[in-house]
Enzyme design. Structure first.
Site, PDB file in Angstrom:
ATOM      1  N   GLU A   1       2.473  20.761 -19.165  1.00  0.00           N
ATOM      2  CA  GLU A   1       2.470  19.296 -19.237  1.00  0.00           C
ATOM      3  C   GLU A   1       2.035  18.815 -20.617  1.00  0.00           C
ATOM      4  OE1 GLU A   1       4.063  18.292 -16.965  1.00  0.00           O
ATOM      5  OE2 GLU A   1       3.667  19.579 -15.241  1.00  0.00           O
TER       6      GLU A   1
ATOM      7  N   TYR B   1      14.673  25.531 -16.246  1.00  0.00           N
ATOM      8  CA  TYR B   1      13.275  25.861 -16.557  1.00  0.00           C
ATOM      9  C   TYR B   1      13.120  27.307 -17.039  1.00  0.00           C
ATOM     10  CZ  TYR B   1      11.412  21.613 -14.286  1.00  0.00           C
ATOM     11  OH  TYR B   1      11.098  20.313 -13.957  1.00  0.00           O
TER      12      TYR B   1
END
Length: 428
Positions: free
Chosen positions: A279, A361
């Site tokens: 993040e 991803y």
């Protein structure tokens, strides 16, 4: 170099949103939001007769322009507002929307914790443009019971007490950002703050004490420093992290959300920092440099996964990096066994499957690792830094990354990109 493969550029909308100003009344026990949002926007190259926005499950109560009521229609999560007269090319105007709703996703109410927070779908709490290439500034106000704390994107402004005893918390995001990285969290939070250079690091949670929060997020400053070095761009402003009831994790502009369960896991095992690093990496790759369309989503998520592994290599050693690479390779091989492997650039991203997300991803990260092997560290990191600096505050397609890496390498990388980015790829 011009690519033979289409880049699937984002479609034009006919307008550009410049600024959102929203005030939200949040009823946590009822799971309901009531809001008012004013959008300032500009017509593009032709007269604009209507404004088309994403509105999720929201019910629109009214639309006005300069105090005059406007006609509007809502269907399939879209809101069409007919302007009082077509807006000439290059001109600006404002439209104010009043609305309410009980969204099933995007705005999460955890009534048992007296908590509310956002997850990705901004249009579920404010009519907006969901497309990642649409950047705008934001003023946000949240009206909440006085015992709650709140954190949100942007610079915190002085709050004010309302006549009914609630508090209106306010923020101003002064740097234009994609709407999907807008958001907030509010609850009966404990709060810890630490200084890191010119920045402050804020931590929030319901279930964790300030000392525990400092322990959970102890590596945050090192992460930001590492990513800033690799990007060649300093982190700007304060950085905030909150542990909320339930989430897989979400990046926002200067704010990241993770679950209370994740925070507990880090307390039990301080090496479990991958999600936190992922993040934080998005503050550069995803937020500041953003895919122009979801077809190029690997430029957000593949990059954040790869940069997570790079930070683990820096902080925990080569074995930690190689474990990540092995995991990516295993996932890609599983896709190939199922027959669901595909190119990183998608023709569309309307209904992505779990396997599609694995491509973006895990395979996206693996392709960056393979490119690093192909070029060597010096050239790879120089190219990635030049790419990030050149496109700071912009939307990109895969060709932009290819061009930056070719410039760093001093040669064509067309065969690599044709195989691994626009094609399914070779042996892993």
């Amino acid at each position: 170099m011009a690519l033979a493969t289409p880049v699937f550029a984002a479609s034009t909308r006919g307008f550009d949103v410049l600024h959102y100003a929203a005030t939200l009344d949040l009823d946590i026990p009822a799971g309901e939001v009531r809001g008012e949002a004013t959008l300032r926007f500009r017509a593009d190259e032709a007269p604009l007769p209507r404004l088309l926005l994403d509105s999720g499950e929201l019910v629109i109560d009214s639309a006005t322009q300069n105090g005059k009521a406007l006609a509007f229609e809502r269907a399939d999560g879209k809101l069409s507002v007919t302007l009082s007269e077509p807006l000439r090319a290059g001109a600006e105007t404002r439209v104010t929307l009043r609305y309410h709703g009980k969204p099933g996703h995007g705005l999460e109410f955890a009534a048992e914790r007296n908590e509310v927070y956002t997850i990705f779908s901004t249009s579920q709490w404010m009519p907006s443009v969901d497309a990642p290439d649409e950047r705008a500034t934001l003023e946000l106000a949240l009206r909440l019971p006085k015992q709650l704390q709140a954190t949100a994107v942007g610079q915190a402004l002085p709050s004010r007490r309302l006549e009914d005893g609630r508090v209106e918390h306010r923020w101003h995001l002064r740097t234009a950002m994609p709407g999907y990285v807008y958001g907030f969290a509010a609850g009966p939070y404990q709060h810890a703050v630490q200084s890191h250079g010119r920045n402050r690091l804020h931590y929030y949670a319901v279930d964790r004490s300030p000392p525990e929060l400092r322990q959970v997020f102890a590596a945050t400053g090192d992460m930001l420093d590492f990513f800033a070095g690799r990007a060649g761009l300093a982190y700007e402003g304060d950085y905030q992290q909150a542990l909320v009831a339930r989430t897989i994790g979400q990046e926002m502009a200067g704010l990241s959300l993770m679950s209370e369960t994740y925070g507990e896991r880090v307390l039990d095992d301080p090496t479990q920092l991958g999600l936190m690093a992922h993040e934080a990496a998005h503050q550069w790759w995803g937020n500041r440099v953003t895919c122009a369309g979801w077809e190029h989503f690997w430029l957000n998520e593949g990059f954040a996964n790869f940069m997570t592994a790079a930070w683990l290599q820096h902080a925990q050693g080569e074995e930690a990096y190689q474990q990540m690479v092995t995991g990516w390779r295993t996932r890609v091989l599983a896709l190939r066994e199922k027959g669901t492997d595909r190119a990183l650039v998608f023709p569309d991203w309307n209904k992505p499957s779990a396997d599609d997300r694995t491509v973006v991803y895990q395979k996206g990260a693996l392709v960056l690792h393979l490119l690093r092997q192909e070029l060597g560290d010096e050239v790879f990191w120089r190219g990635l830094r030049a790419y990030t600096q050149a496109h700071d505050g912009r939307s990109v397609v895969s060709a932009d990354f290819q061009q930056a890496m070719e410039a760093a390498a001093g040669r064509s990388l067309q065969p690599f990109f044709e195989m691994w980015v626009y094609g399914v790829g070779g042996e892993v």
